[in-house]
Design an enzyme around this catalytic site. Sequence first.
Site, mmCIF file in Angstrom:
data_model
loop_
_atom_site.group_PDB
_atom_site.id
_atom_site.type_symbol
_atom_site.label_atom_id
_atom_site.label_comp_id
_atom_site.label_asym_id
_atom_site.label_seq_id
_atom_site.Cartn_x
_atom_site.Cartn_y
_atom_site.Cartn_z
ATOM 1 N N THR A 569 12.416 6.467 39.591
ATOM 2 C CA THR A 569 11.123 6.521 38.905
ATOM 3 C C THR A 569 11.308 6.013 37.487
ATOM 4 O OG1 THR A 569 11.508 8.782 38.126
ATOM 5 C CG2 THR A 569 10.352 8.534 40.245
ATOM 6 N N HIS A 855 20.541 1.912 36.170
ATOM 7 C CA HIS A 855 19.469 2.798 35.718
ATOM 8 C C HIS A 855 18.515 1.898 34.913
ATOM 9 C CE1 HIS A 855 21.905 6.584 36.479
ATOM 10 N NE2 HIS A 855 22.796 5.619 36.555
ATOM 11 N N THR A 856 17.581 1.297 35.642
ATOM 12 C CA THR A 856 16.770 0.243 35.025
ATOM 13 C C THR A 856 15.902 0.750 33.874
ATOM 14 O OG1 THR A 856 15.061 0.581 36.707
ATOM 15 C CG2 THR A 856 16.729 -1.115 37.139
ATOM 16 N N CYS A 857 15.549 2.034 33.931
ATOM 17 C CA CYS A 857 14.703 2.572 32.851
ATOM 18 C C CYS A 857 15.391 2.465 31.496
ATOM 19 C CB CYS A 857 14.360 4.032 33.117
ATOM 20 S SG CYS A 857 13.385 4.279 34.611
ATOM 21 N N PHE A 858 16.730 2.620 31.525
ATOM 22 C CA PHE A 858 17.497 2.652 30.280
ATOM 23 C C PHE A 858 18.353 1.401 30.106
ATOM 24 C CE2 PHE A 858 17.032 6.974 32.008
ATOM 25 C CZ PHE A 858 16.204 7.504 31.037
#
Length: 891
Positions: A569, A855-858
């Site tokens: 997410t 962890h694409t969000c970060f």
Amino acid sequence: MSILENSTVDFVLYRNQSSKRKLDDYGPILDENDDDEDYAADFPVRTKKDEELNAVNSVVSDSCAPPSTAVSARVSDARSSSDACSSAHSESTRYNSRLQFFVKMMSKTVVMHACPQDSVRSIHERIERITGIPIMEQCLIYRGKQLQWEKTLSECAIQNDANLQMVGRMRSTLHPQAWVVVDEMVSLLWRLCRGEAVPNALNCIKGLLTSYLTIVLKVENENEYTSYFNIFLSANAPGVLFMLYVSPCEGNKELADGSVRHFLNSCKTSLDNKFYGHCARLVLEFCKVLRRVGCNDPLYVLSRSTLASLLESTSVSYCSVNAKGSVLLQDISPFVRELADRLMRDLDLSKDWFTSVGPLISDMKDFTALLIPLRKGIKELQNLKGKGCVKEDQKLREEISRASEEAGNLHLIFIQLLSKMGECLRSMEECLAKKLPGEGDFVYAGWSHYLSILKELYQITKLYDGAEESFWRVLVQRRRMVCLLIIRFAKRTDDHHWILENKAVTDFESRRHLAMMLFPEVKEEYEELHEMLIDRSQLLVESFNYIGHAQPESLRVGLFMEFKNEEATGPGVLREWFFLVCQEIFNPQNALFVACPKDRRRFFPNPASKVHPLHLQYFRFSGRVIALALMHRVQVGIVFDRVFFMQLAGKCITLEDIQDADPYLYSSCKQILEMDADSIDSDALGLTFVREVEELGHRKVIELCPGGESLVVNSRNREKYVKLLIKNRFETSVFEQVLHFAKGFADILADSTLQRFFFASLELKDLDWMLHGSEKTISVEDWKAHTDYSGYKENDHQISWFWEIVDKLSAEQRKVLLFFWTSVKHLPVEGFRGLASRLYIYKSREPEVRLPSSHTCFYRLCFPAYSSKAVMRDRLGVITQEHIGCSFGTW
């Protein structure tokens, strides 16, 4: 019983002549013994307080209002019978034992003398002999109360130098209730000026001011507004409050300050804006008298700000020819000049970078507000001149001459301020040239109002010939500084239309900044976001259900995205969804858009999209998705063709605009326009004003104009034919599709009416960079420069191997790796510097048989300490395959 409670009689209050010793300003003061032919006689009694009052009175002589309509009254030589009570005493004893008091009328104030034991009725009788007003139609008011006939002056507490108000049944005088309130307040102010101690004085004054404004609020007839506000001016309330403000008596300044502040605040908060124009006249009087104390006086500054606020919020005429009794050009101009001088002084200070001082926000706000009515008045003046009626009216010529002088003053202010701003922009450039390497384009607080001043100067340019050219010349010369001001100081609440009137003074970053401020800010709290749970196998349909059917306000706060049966997410998943759903929307197989033959990245609406029954709803959905992608600053890898961009900007499509969308039609139209006239007139082409199209397998003939099938194309009408052909092909045929896309786009903007302005504010290349991103091959050196490490060190073998492997990847493989790492496949035009944060490589504790994870969000890539470069190359080779890298990530 108060006379105002007697509903059977129309009573009128004679105006308060409180400043009675100023003969020139308030008309004659009559001794009861004087004849009206010789009304300026000396008074028999004068006190020290009278002389002090005269001295204070002279301070405000310029602010005193002229008397209102007078009721004529002749003064007779008759003596009151009560004079006989003191005939046995000497002249000096007689005057010492008698009272001197003043009976105030509209045009005159009568000085009277009487014994304390004289009855009120005897005073009425003397007034009847003096004025001719029948005794039964008179009333005397003292301190807000009617004096009873049977009582003596002593019983009524009449003091020496008391002010009595004469009231009569004179139907020509208006608004007695308002007069009573204002007179009572002015009388109270005079008592304070004379040094009298009045209990709870501030609350009394505030109460009377509130009562006056309450009376005004009850007025229903707009034609009576002026007369009600004139009462305040006729009683010289602003002047007397000013006298209290400058009074040497202890506490009086604070009383005046509190009273004026209460009045100014009530004008803005208690009165409806329909009263603002009239109320501004009262505030203007406060400004005029308080200005004498000094331009830095806090109460003066507040009065000026209130005046500016009232004028900014009202709609009245400011040209002296049209505005009877209103605030005029000549009233506003001095304050604008004063503020302009302050701004220029502060601009000089702002050029010294070490001071960090610039124009005050309060000065800037007042300057901006006062310029609105001043510009409006000058525009009215110019319109009057254009009507050609000036020559016939001498008075009109004189009025226009005075107003023209103020227009000339504003032009001078424009020239001076523009020159000063040119100096400031040059100083900015010199300051930035001295910056140390790596410091970037820093800015100083003193520059924060430069953009606002430039905006006001631009507004003034519309009034004078040649001013606009001079203005843009200065800005073009300092283009880099203007762009820096836009990026650092432009606010969402400001109007930026003026900047984009001349795009030569902006660059891509400044235009993008202005366009992006048309979107609302994305919320960071997850509980406020619009949530979506989507099945990858039903990506387009489920996305349409979530976005197309949502209320616009729920989308404007931002999106929270999750794929079904996946743990990931956050922002990285949202970036991936944007990329994937846009690939589906613009997939030609879905028949919504078609790609340009010369550039398959470019799309425009498909005229045949109607094969899908919900095609118009899908176009609105598409507009929302593109707007949301821009709002979230996600590059989706597609761009619009020029014909689509021009339609969204509300501009006409020309022949040169269709070159990429339909090369064949472009070359055909060019040939028709360039053909020899004789050849085309010979009907060699056999063309008429029709267009043939294929629709659902059938050919259809469309007339380009009424009777077009029988209208032959020739050398005289061929340009019209080409224009109609282009319009039908690229506008008429897709009108509804473009309309629904535009509506969907407007749903996401903070102001839906600015949809066309959004596209008109950009160049097509700007939108390309915002939607697609950089077209350059990803630079490995730039990639390394924006990557940090955790668990690894930059000189570790694994890190060295990693960058060597990446350097050998193809351009497409680098994009896949970047997408796997960040959910960003197309970098911003600034490269890695344009990403939301730096990238990170983390050392994982997994065995080396495991593939890298992200962890694409970060922007975080994780891989174990592989034992060799070959093992690492093999693992990276797996994730850089298109079908894996685009849907592989942890969260």
